[in-house]
Design a protein around this motif. Structure first.
Motif, PDB file in Angstrom:
ATOM      1  N   GLN B 126      10.752  56.377  23.897  1.00 14.73           N
ATOM      2  CA  GLN B 126      12.220  56.256  23.974  1.00 14.73           C
ATOM      3  C   GLN B 126      12.918  57.577  23.639  1.00 14.73           C
ATOM      4  O   GLN B 126      14.072  57.797  23.993  1.00 14.73           O
ATOM      5  CB  GLN B 126      12.740  55.182  22.997  1.00 14.73           C
ATOM      6  N   LEU B 127      12.225  58.427  22.923  1.00 14.17           N
ATOM      7  CA  LEU B 127      12.848  59.693  22.498  1.00 14.17           C
ATOM      8  C   LEU B 127      12.374  60.883  23.327  1.00 14.17           C
ATOM      9  O   LEU B 127      12.651  62.024  22.982  1.00 14.17           O
ATOM     10  CB  LEU B 127      12.551  59.949  21.012  1.00 14.17           C
ATOM     11  N   LYS B 128      11.658  60.590  24.417  1.00  5.37           N
ATOM     12  CA  LYS B 128      11.197  61.691  25.274  1.00  5.37           C
ATOM     13  C   LYS B 128      12.338  62.126  26.194  1.00  5.37           C
ATOM     14  O   LYS B 128      12.318  61.908  27.409  1.00  5.37           O
ATOM     15  CB  LYS B 128       9.983  61.249  26.094  1.00  5.37           C
ATOM     16  N   ASN B 129      13.359  62.708  25.579  1.00  4.31           N
ATOM     17  CA  ASN B 129      14.541  63.168  26.318  1.00  4.31           C
ATOM     18  C   ASN B 129      15.296  64.136  25.414  1.00  4.31           C
ATOM     19  O   ASN B 129      14.766  64.568  24.386  1.00  4.31           O
ATOM     20  CB  ASN B 129      15.426  61.976  26.693  1.00  4.31           C
ATOM     21  N   MET B 130      16.520  64.449  25.783  1.00  2.00           N
ATOM     22  CA  MET B 130      17.284  65.440  25.007  1.00  2.00           C
ATOM     23  C   MET B 130      18.179  64.821  23.948  1.00  2.00           C
ATOM     24  O   MET B 130      18.910  65.537  23.278  1.00  2.00           O
ATOM     25  CB  MET B 130      18.165  66.268  25.951  1.00  2.00           C
ATOM     26  N   TRP B 131      18.146  63.504  23.773  1.00  2.00           N
ATOM     27  CA  TRP B 131      19.143  62.887  22.890  1.00  2.00           C
ATOM     28  C   TRP B 131      19.018  63.354  21.447  1.00  2.00           C
ATOM     29  O   TRP B 131      20.026  63.585  20.777  1.00  2.00           O
ATOM     30  CB  TRP B 131      19.071  61.352  22.980  1.00  2.00           C
ATOM     31  N   VAL B 132      17.777  63.472  20.956  1.00  2.00           N
ATOM     32  CA  VAL B 132      17.606  63.936  19.564  1.00  2.00           C
ATOM     33  C   VAL B 132      18.164  65.349  19.425  1.00  2.00           C
ATOM     34  O   VAL B 132      18.873  65.674  18.466  1.00  2.00           O
ATOM     35  CB  VAL B 132      16.120  63.891  19.158  1.00  2.00           C
ATOM     36  N   MET B 133      17.885  66.186  20.425  1.00  2.00           N
ATOM     37  CA  MET B 133      18.399  67.560  20.382  1.00  2.00           C
ATOM     38  C   MET B 133      19.923  67.576  20.522  1.00  2.00           C
ATOM     39  O   MET B 133      20.603  68.374  19.878  1.00  2.00           O
ATOM     40  CB  MET B 133      17.760  68.385  21.505  1.00  2.00           C
ATOM     41  N   ASN B 134      20.440  66.692  21.386  1.00  2.00           N
ATOM     42  CA  ASN B 134      21.899  66.621  21.564  1.00  2.00           C
ATOM     43  C   ASN B 134      22.599  66.324  20.243  1.00  2.00           C
ATOM     44  O   ASN B 134      23.523  67.019  19.824  1.00  2.00           O
ATOM     45  CB  ASN B 134      22.251  65.505  22.568  1.00  2.00           C
ATOM     46  N   ILE B 135      22.125  65.260  19.595  1.00  2.00           N
ATOM     47  CA  ILE B 135      22.752  64.837  18.338  1.00  2.00           C
ATOM     48  C   ILE B 135      22.466  65.887  17.250  1.00  2.00           C
ATOM     49  O   ILE B 135      23.351  66.239  16.466  1.00  2.00           O
ATOM     50  CB  ILE B 135      22.252  63.436  17.904  1.00  2.00           C
ATOM     51  N   GLY B 136      21.239  66.375  17.227  1.00  2.00           N
ATOM     52  CA  GLY B 136      20.861  67.369  16.208  1.00  2.00           C
ATOM     53  C   GLY B 136      21.734  68.609  16.279  1.00  2.00           C
ATOM     54  O   GLY B 136      22.225  69.100  15.253  1.00  2.00           O
ATOM     55  N   PHE B 137      21.955  69.093  17.478  1.00  2.00           N
ATOM     56  CA  PHE B 137      22.766  70.316  17.612  1.00  2.00           C
ATOM     57  C   PHE B 137      24.226  70.037  17.265  1.00  2.00           C
ATOM     58  O   PHE B 137      24.885  70.836  16.596  1.00  2.00           O
ATOM     59  CB  PHE B 137      22.649  70.865  19.038  1.00  2.00           C
ATOM     60  N   LEU B 138      24.708  68.871  17.698  1.00  2.00           N
ATOM     61  CA  LEU B 138      26.102  68.516  17.385  1.00  2.00           C
ATOM     62  C   LEU B 138      26.293  68.411  15.870  1.00  2.00           C
ATOM     63  O   LEU B 138      27.265  68.943  15.315  1.00  2.00           O
ATOM     64  CB  LEU B 138      26.473  67.191  18.064  1.00  2.00           C
ATOM     65  N   VAL B 139      25.344  67.751  15.208  1.00  2.00           N
ATOM     66  CA  VAL B 139      25.444  67.598  13.744  1.00  2.00           C
ATOM     67  C   VAL B 139      25.378  68.976  13.060  1.00  2.00           C
ATOM     68  O   VAL B 139      26.090  69.237  12.085  1.00  2.00           O
ATOM     69  CB  VAL B 139      24.336  66.656  13.216  1.00  2.00           C
ATOM     70  N   THR B 140      24.542  69.850  13.599  1.00  2.00           N
ATOM     71  CA  THR B 140      24.458  71.200  13.027  1.00  2.00           C
ATOM     72  C   THR B 140      25.822  71.888  13.062  1.00  2.00           C
ATOM     73  O   THR B 140      26.199  72.583  12.118  1.00  2.00           O
ATOM     74  CB  THR B 140      23.426  72.042  13.817  1.00  2.00           C
ATOM     75  N   THR B 141      26.563  71.663  14.147  1.00  2.00           N
ATOM     76  CA  THR B 141      27.876  72.320  14.255  1.00  2.00           C
ATOM     77  C   THR B 141      28.888  71.773  13.254  1.00  2.00           C
ATOM     78  O   THR B 141      29.905  72.406  13.008  1.00  2.00           O
ATOM     79  CB  THR B 141      28.457  72.207  15.678  1.00  2.00           C
ATOM     80  N   PHE B 142      28.611  70.585  12.697  1.00  2.00           N
ATOM     81  CA  PHE B 142      29.516  70.062  11.658  1.00  2.00           C
ATOM     82  C   PHE B 142      29.585  71.043  10.484  1.00  2.00           C
ATOM     83  O   PHE B 142      30.567  71.109   9.768  1.00  2.00           O
ATOM     84  CB  PHE B 142      29.025  68.712  11.121  1.00  2.00           C
TER      85      PHE B 142
END
Lengths: 280, 474
Positions: B126-142
């Motif tokens: 289910q996680l073989k996609n960019m979603w973890v990276m999408n959320i991870g990068f967005l959270v990093t920008t917080f």
């Protein structure tokens, strides 16, 4: 490699990093120094059934019967310019009679400076009350991080109010107000002194502002190298937003002294740390 | 792709220039020293960066080696040169996963055949996609208000990423961290589709007849693709980390490193590497972050800066809420409306709205890359001179290693900054429109439908470009 070994490595790596982050967070500004919180000196404000009419003097005999608290002073160095010397100590006594609260300040000063002139400054003293009951050390200087109520007595103001004498020599007040203003019909720029004590408010350095209503009285006398000053105000605050409130058992305050002959004025002064008032 | 298709009537989209045909380049790519050597050099630099954040003297961000190298030099190099020029060439030299590589392989340099160390679990499907990276990068920008200002925050971020890369390397197979988790990986993959370089197999017949597929399974010369790709047939740069193992394992030297026209991957949509919703969202998120970063870092609004730098907790919560909503819902929502209009204008009933939405989202790759390059210009020209200071005094201990410690802050060409940014935006807008119309033709298959369906998307791209021109030029 066994599963358990990998799990152990993972746990060890996480713990190591957490320890590293913790060390870094605590040392990011250098080696942490444990600051021992200094206990504030306590000034008791007992009840005495005594009323002092400042028109008749400051009741020196009464004050001499009370045991004063010796408050150490240091020269102010939180804001430039700094003073070049200091008054090392001030003796303070206080009491209340349920109607008014009185403060008595006494300090040694070799010269009596009450006349202003070119490069001549008045002796003075002040008491500051933080409006925030939980004021911390950094808020000391003019209520640096919070509002403060300041009672500022000046010798020059004292003679102006009580003795109706001009506190200036050679009309040096020309910079402050029109020198012939007294002869005019309406006085507009010259301050009409309502008390020997200027009741001020401030939120930080450079924000001292006289209050519109002045409720603090005061009077000082110079006797054989010693200044004796008494402050008096109603125990109940008229304006709770701007005036110090004394209804709680404990209040903080701080004291300041200016030696005019040493060029002290404004921020050039000797100040105390917070003193805890214990109102009984 | 049409064999005669030329971008702007000038650039042949099928043009390739093989760099590995030069013997020295080919030899370099086959050597096990490459890319190990640049990784070790980078590892040394990152050790200094981490130390500067951890034990460096107390200094402002602009006088800290870690912050200046990471957020000024590295970020600008990444957006300005590495990604648009050479695809995921940063991944080639990235030191973050080297510790898990060493652990898995039990080798610092050579090749160890057989099963790799570690648990070697498969990454969850289910996680073989960019979603973890999408959320991870967005959270990093917080926390961008901390990372770009406080050296220790940069230490925590980079140290945390290195730790995570190591842990995931112990538990999951090969480069699962790089492929599915690394916050830097996602946008590099997305924008690498626009890059002017690629790694591809050369002769498909040779690969077809080579039954062992050593590029995938490895041999005595190298490891099977650590990114778990199939180098013998991949068509996109998105997930190729350029580790060069396929060059080493191919017995026929059939892998090549090519220069190519920009953006050709955007037109590629194969069953093995289809256009995807998670990649589309990556494009939206990157565009949103660029806008928010400009507003908060280069804009004149102090109230926004206070929110980002966490002056008050409430203000910061408002920032992360608005920022997340803007990136995850706002921009995709607006784009969805334009996708609906596209379908409406085209008159096509067969193509799904989802397909239209996904396909056209790839037009935001050139736009987003242009916006980020323009943003990077706005970082490097005013602040680049600090780099000259920090190389002489990396730990803020008062050193003067190269005699440049007292080099003053010297903004360069800032008078022309807006014009340079505007020029970049317009150039990438032109690429977006040129590639976008081709995407429209791929989406609708009928030229008249493609023309009509392209109009709303063209309007959207134009509005976005005008918005950023307004922001950058004022």
């Amino acid at each position: 490699m066994k599963k358990s070994v990998i799990i152990l490595i993972c746990i060890a790596a996480v713990i190591l990093f957490a320890l590293l982050v913790n060390y870094g967070a605590t040392h990011v500004r250098g080696v942490p120094v444990k600051i021992v919180e200094q206990k504030a000196e306590v000034l008791e404000v007992p009840f005495f059934d005594k009323d002092i009419d400042l028109n008749k003097g400051i009741a020196t005999d009464f004050w001499s019967g009370l045991k004063p608290q010796e408050i150490k002073l240091i020269y102010q160095l939180m804001a430039l310019p700094w003073p070049k010397s200091s008054t090392p100590m001030v003796k303070v006594t206080a009491f209340h009679n349920t109607k008014d609260i009185y403060f008595y300040m006494e300090w040694i000063d070799e010269t009596e400076d009450k006349i202003l002139g070119v490069n001549k400054f008045s002796d003075a003293c002040a008491i500051m009350f933080p409006m925030d009951e939980k004021a911390q050390a950094p808020t000391l200087m003019m209520g640096f991080l919070g509002r403060a109520d300041i009672w500022h007595w000046k010798a020059s103001r004292d003679i102006q109010f009580w003795l109706k004498e001009e506190p200036v020599n050679n009309k040096v007040y020309v910079d402050l107000y029109y020198p012939f203003e007294d002869k005019e019909t309406l006085v507009v720029s010259k301050e009409i002194v309502k008390s020997a004590v200027n009741d001020l408010t401030a939120i930080r350095v450079g924000t001292v502002t006289p209050k519109e209503n002045q409720y603090v009285e005061g009077r000082g006398f110079y006797n054989q190298g010693v200044w004796q000053v008494v402050f008096k105000r109603s125990l109940k605050a008229v304006d709770a937003q701007n005036d110090a409130i004394f209804n709680s058992g404990k209040r903080l305050c701080a004291f300041a002294v200016w030696n005019g002959s040493k060029g002290e004025r404004g921020g050039r002064k000797s100040i105390s740390d917070w003193v805890e008032l214990l109102i009984k | 792709m049409d064999n005669k298709d030329k971008l702007f009537g000038l650039i042949d989209l099928n043009w390739r220039f093989e760099l590995t045909k030069f013997k020295q380049v080919g030899k370099l790519f086959k050597s096990r020293w490459f890319p190990l050597l640049p990784i070790i050099v980078n590892l040394f630099i990152f050790v200094i960066i981490l130390l500067a954040g951890f034990i460096g003297g107390y200094s402002s961000g602009s006088y800290n080696f870690g912050i200046m190298i990471v957020w000024i030099l590295w970020w600008v190099m990444l957006m300005f040169i590495l990604v648009p020029g050479f695809s995921r060439s940063w991944c080639l030299m990235c030191p973050f996963p080297i510790f898990s590589d060493w652990f898995q392989r039990k080798r610092l340099f050579g090749v160890r055949q057989g099963k790799l160390e570690g648990l070697g679990l498969k990454w969850p499907k289910q996680l073989k996609n960019m979603w973890v990276m999408n959320i991870g990068f967005l959270v990093t920008t917080f926390f961008s208000g901390l990372f770009t200002v406080k050296p220790f925050a940069t230490f925590v971020l980079l140290g945390g990423i290195i730790l995570l890369a190591f842990l995931i390397g112990l538990i999951f197979e090969k480069r699962s961290f790089c492929l599915y988790v690394c916050p830097v990986s996602g946008f590099q993959g997305l924008y690498a589709q626009f890059a002017t370089a690629e790694i591809r197999r050369m002769n498909p017949e040779l690969c077809k007849n080579h039954k062992v597929k050593t590029c995938f399974v490895g041999n005595e010369c190298g490891y099977g693709c650590p990114w778990m790709l199939t180098p013998f047939d991949f068509k996109k740069n998105t997930y190729c980390g350029m580790c060069l193992e396929c060059f080493k394992t191919c017995p026929y030297d059939n892998m090549g490193f090519f220069l190519r026209p920009p953006g050709v991957d955007l037109l590629s949509d194969t069953p093995r590497e289809p256009r995807r919703l998670d990649e589309a969202w990556k494009a939206f998120i990157m565009l949103g972050i660029a806008a928010v970063f400009f507003l908060t870092m280069q804009g004149p609004w102090g109230v926004l800066k206070d929110m980002v730098r966490q002056a008050t907790f409430k203000g910061w919560l408002i920032f992360i809420t608005l920022h997340s909503f803007f990136c995850l819902v706002g921009i995709p929502g607006i784009f969805f409306i334009f996708s609906c209009l596209s379908k409406l204008f085209s008159g096509n009933k067969e193509v799904s709205l989802r397909q239209i939405f996904i396909n056209f989202a790839y037009t935001l790759v050139p736009i987003g890359l242009g916006v980020w390059i323009a943003f990077s210009v706005g970082i490097i020209l005013p602040n680049g001179s600090y780099l000259i200071h920090v190389i002489s005094d990396p730990f803020a201990w008062g050193w003067n290693l190269f005699g440049t410690a007292h080099f003053p802050w010297t903004p360069v060409f800032t008078g022309s900054l807006g014009y340079i940014q505007g020029f970049v935006l317009v150039i990438f807008y032109l690429f977006a429109t040129a590639l976008g119309f081709r995407l429209s033709k791929q989406t609708y298959l009928d030229l008249s439908q493609a023309k009509r369906g392209w109009i709303p998307i063209l309007i959207f791209l134009t509005l976005v470009t005008i918005l950023f021109l307004w922001l950058y030029l004022g």
